[in-house]
Design a protein around this motif. Sequence first.
Motif, PDB file in Angstrom:
ATOM      1  N   LEU A  89       0.842  -1.211   0.000  1.00  0.00           N
ATOM      2  CA  LEU A  89       0.000   0.000   0.000  1.00  0.00           C
ATOM      3  C   LEU A  89       0.869   1.251   0.000  1.00  0.00           C
ATOM      4  O   LEU A  89       0.637   2.188  -0.771  1.00  0.00           O
ATOM      5  CB  LEU A  89      -0.906   0.019   1.244  1.00  0.00           C
ATOM      6  N   THR A 108     -12.153  -0.155   8.349  1.00  0.00           N
ATOM      7  CA  THR A 108     -11.172  -0.993   7.649  1.00  0.00           C
ATOM      8  C   THR A 108     -10.090  -1.351   8.657  1.00  0.00           C
ATOM      9  O   THR A 108     -10.045  -0.801   9.765  1.00  0.00           O
ATOM     10  CB  THR A 108     -10.569  -0.236   6.444  1.00  0.00           C
ATOM     11  N   ALA A 182      -7.059  -5.970  -0.076  1.00  0.00           N
ATOM     12  CA  ALA A 182      -6.535  -6.998   0.841  1.00  0.00           C
ATOM     13  C   ALA A 182      -7.481  -8.183   1.001  1.00  0.00           C
ATOM     14  O   ALA A 182      -7.037  -9.323   1.161  1.00  0.00           O
ATOM     15  CB  ALA A 182      -6.249  -6.365   2.203  1.00  0.00           C
ATOM     16  N   SER A 204      -3.342  -8.303  -0.025  1.00  0.00           N
ATOM     17  CA  SER A 204      -2.567  -8.863   1.093  1.00  0.00           C
ATOM     18  C   SER A 204      -2.589 -10.377   0.968  1.00  0.00           C
ATOM     19  O   SER A 204      -3.632 -10.962   0.654  1.00  0.00           O
ATOM     20  CB  SER A 204      -3.196  -8.468   2.436  1.00  0.00           C
ATOM     21  N   ALA A 207      -0.944 -14.504   6.399  1.00  0.00           N
ATOM     22  CA  ALA A 207      -1.368 -15.843   6.844  1.00  0.00           C
ATOM     23  C   ALA A 207      -2.877 -15.987   6.990  1.00  0.00           C
ATOM     24  O   ALA A 207      -3.429 -17.067   6.759  1.00  0.00           O
ATOM     25  CB  ALA A 207      -0.683 -16.155   8.174  1.00  0.00           C
ATOM     26  N   PHE A 339     -14.228  -4.027  12.408  1.00  0.00           N
ATOM     27  CA  PHE A 339     -13.013  -3.293  12.627  1.00  0.00           C
ATOM     28  C   PHE A 339     -13.232  -2.322  13.789  1.00  0.00           C
ATOM     29  O   PHE A 339     -13.049  -1.131  13.655  1.00  0.00           O
ATOM     30  CB  PHE A 339     -12.629  -2.527  11.358  1.00  0.00           C
TER      31      PHE A 339
HETATM   32  N1  T4K Z   1      -5.819  -3.655   4.429  1.00  0.00           N
HETATM   33  C1  T4K Z   1      -6.770  -4.433   4.933  1.00  0.00           C
HETATM   34  C2  T4K Z   1      -8.199  -4.127   4.604  1.00  0.00           C
HETATM   35  C3  T4K Z   1      -6.449  -5.548   5.736  1.00  0.00           C
HETATM   36  O1  T4K Z   1      -7.420  -6.326   6.243  1.00  0.00           O
HETATM   37  C4  T4K Z   1      -5.084  -5.807   6.005  1.00  0.00           C
HETATM   38  C5  T4K Z   1      -4.705  -6.896   6.861  1.00  0.00           C
HETATM   39  C6  T4K Z   1      -4.105  -4.956   5.432  1.00  0.00           C
HETATM   40  C7  T4K Z   1      -4.526  -3.888   4.647  1.00  0.00           C
HETATM   41  C8  T4K Z   1      -2.644  -5.151   5.651  1.00  0.00           C
HETATM   42  O2  T4K Z   1      -2.135  -6.290   4.986  1.00  0.00           O
HETATM   43  P1  T4K Z   1      -0.834  -7.051   5.632  1.00  0.00           P
HETATM   44  O3  T4K Z   1       0.238  -6.016   5.807  1.00  0.00           O
HETATM   45  O4  T4K Z   1      -1.249  -7.723   6.924  1.00  0.00           O
HETATM   46  O5  T4K Z   1      -0.487  -8.049   4.536  1.00  0.00           O
HETATM   47  C9  T4K Z   1      -5.086  -9.661  11.115  1.00  0.00           C
HETATM   48  C10 T4K Z   1      -3.970  -9.770  10.091  1.00  0.00           C
HETATM   49  O6  T4K Z   1      -2.694  -9.729  10.738  1.00  0.00           O
HETATM   50  C11 T4K Z   1      -4.019  -8.709   9.047  1.00  0.00           C
HETATM   51  O7  T4K Z   1      -3.197  -9.137   7.977  1.00  0.00           O
HETATM   52  C12 T4K Z   1      -5.449  -8.557   8.512  1.00  0.00           C
HETATM   53  N2  T4K Z   1      -5.590  -7.476   7.588  1.00  0.00           N
HETATM   54  C13 T4K Z   1      -6.402  -8.305   9.663  1.00  0.00           C
HETATM   55  C14 T4K Z   1      -7.818  -8.159   9.201  1.00  0.00           C
HETATM   56  O8  T4K Z   1      -6.334  -9.393  10.551  1.00  0.00           O
HETATM   57  P2  T4K Z   1      -4.955  -9.061  13.635  1.00  0.00           P
HETATM   58  O9  T4K Z   1      -4.350  -7.944  14.395  1.00  0.00           O
HETATM   59  O10 T4K Z   1      -6.378  -9.359  13.860  1.00  0.00           O
HETATM   60  O11 T4K Z   1      -4.035 -10.372  13.757  1.00  0.00           O
HETATM   61  P3  T4K Z   1      -4.001 -11.516  14.851  1.00  0.00           P
HETATM   62  O12 T4K Z   1      -2.584 -11.736  15.220  1.00  0.00           O
HETATM   63  O13 T4K Z   1      -4.968 -11.224  15.942  1.00  0.00           O
HETATM   64  O14 T4K Z   1      -4.449 -12.794  14.031  1.00  0.00           O
HETATM   65  C15 T4K Z   1      -5.791 -12.995  13.636  1.00  0.00           C
HETATM   66  C16 T4K Z   1      -6.234 -14.399  14.026  1.00  0.00           C
HETATM   67  O15 T4K Z   1      -5.637 -15.347  13.172  1.00  0.00           O
HETATM   68  C17 T4K Z   1      -5.927 -14.801  15.448  1.00  0.00           C
HETATM   69  O16 T4K Z   1      -7.132 -15.220  16.052  1.00  0.00           O
HETATM   70  C18 T4K Z   1      -4.987 -15.977  15.315  1.00  0.00           C
HETATM   71  C19 T4K Z   1      -5.110 -16.462  13.901  1.00  0.00           C
HETATM   72  N3  T4K Z   1      -3.826 -16.837  13.326  1.00  0.00           N
HETATM   73  C20 T4K Z   1      -2.965 -15.837  12.967  1.00  0.00           C
HETATM   74  C21 T4K Z   1      -1.746 -16.155  12.414  1.00  0.00           C
HETATM   75  C22 T4K Z   1      -0.796 -15.054  12.025  1.00  0.00           C
HETATM   76  C23 T4K Z   1      -3.506 -18.159  13.152  1.00  0.00           C
HETATM   77  O17 T4K Z   1      -4.282 -19.046  13.513  1.00  0.00           O
HETATM   78  N4  T4K Z   1      -2.290 -18.476  12.577  1.00  0.00           N
HETATM   79  C24 T4K Z   1      -1.397 -17.525  12.181  1.00  0.00           C
HETATM   80  O18 T4K Z   1      -0.333 -17.853  11.644  1.00  0.00           O
HETATM   81  O19 T4K Z   1      -4.750  -8.713  12.080  1.00  0.00           O
END
Ligand code: T4K
Length: 413
Positions: A89, A108, A182, A204, A207, A339
């Motif tokens: 981005l 978002t 994304a 995006s 994972a 969000f």
């Molecule tokens: N624009 C939009 C509209 C987006 O939604 C995003 C990313 C971006 C831009 C940016 O793109 P990137 O720079 O990330 O490529 C998560 C993701 O980290 C994020 O990529 C995503 N959107 C967003 C919607 O969700 P968090 O802060 O909720 O992450 P986290 O660590 O709480 O993980 C989400 C869930 O996934 C947890 O319940 C655990 C599970 N998980 C996570 C990982 C990494 C797994 O089970 N295994 C794993 O390896 O942001």
Amino acid sequence: MAPLPSGSTQPVSSARLGLFSGTPAFAEPLHVGRPNLPDRERLHERLDEILDRRWLTNNGPLVQAFERRLSLFFGVKHCIAMCNGTIGLEIMIRAAGLKGEVIVPSFTFVATAHSLQWQGIQPVFCDVDPDTHSLDPKRVEELITPNTTGILAVHTWGRVAEVEALQELADRHGLVLLFDAAHALGCSSKGRMVGSFGAAECFSMHATKVLNCFEGGAVTTDDDELAERIRFMRNFGFAGKDRVEFLGSNGKMSEISAAMGLTSLDALPEFIAANRRHYEHYQKALSPLQGLKVYEHERHEHQNYHYVVVEVDSGEAGLTRDELVRTLEADNVLARRYFYPGAHRMEPYRSLQPQAFRVLPETEALSQRVLVLPTGSAMDDEDVAQVCEILRTALENAAQVRTQLIRLEATHD
Ligand code: T4K
């Protein structure tokens, strides 16, 4: 807890909820965003190829192959793979020459706004349409000032934004239209795949996305000059050996990420089929429940069905969205409030733009009522039935659930 058939009217007992029994329905946490994993053997083969070749990053052969396959899939001339969506981005925005003010949704992931603010561009938060959850073009027009240089729209939940209305607006006001795509890999509008709308789009492949590269992203465009600038900026601005022509960054995708991306692309139809099956199951089981509305994906378009989004009307449901989240958590279902509370209520925007909420009534309301449920290939049909059953039991026993939540909170204090 044995699942009841979807839509059953049999009375259910609140005692079956983890909230009362203390025993969660799921022994292990059920996450939103559990990664979709492709064929391991094929991935291992590709990893061996990488090691044998000793070419690990810097526009390697797997990255190039991944870009070619994605370009064909999206129907776009250029696809530039990135290390993640956020850097993608940032580079896309800089290469497109945006500055001053750019109009974005607040509903978002915060990365959309950060990618502007990070480079000194002011995100101007705009309200969304309560039905689509994407930028409302009418509201966008109201926010255009002499300092506006662009619109960064989001294809929220994979549903394509109002591309035609936004493009017309951008053209009329001389603005650059970009998309944060994304969520929208594999989605279409009027049969045209996301990837070639606006001046450029950014995906995006984190994972948690429908197709993942561990970490990854890609910027797509039909504009040759813009694509060239993006490629330079992805690699420190190098235009040849020892020749730097632009301010650049390091947005390069590694070969290991491309190996995961290519192998995941092979499996994408299976991932989408699993998502669609779960989405339809959720929709059938949850739609009859009073106070819950399952977000509609456009079935006549290509869709990845990667987000199961439920809106909770607390008046009708008898429980708030947050009460439902806590009830699900007691059963180890880690539903998310994406969000919440909206980017405008997060730092640095909360301090920089304390009045932003005034033009965001739909965003404010949505961020209070949206719940995202787990889906993806890591789940099976029984898991989905179980999650639906927990929700149904909770709603049918709303008063008791609320009392129990208050009681538990008091014991924790
Ligand atoms: N624009 C939009 C509209 C987006 O939604 C995003 C990313 C971006 C831009 C940016 O793109 P990137 O720079 O990330 O490529 C998560 C993701 O980290 C994020 O990529 C995503 N959107 C967003 C919607 O969700 P968090 O802060 O909720 O992450 P986290 O660590 O709480 O993980 C989400 C869930 O996934 C947890 O319940 C655990 C599970 N998980 C996570 C990982 C990494 C797994 O089970 N295994 C794993 O390896 O942001």
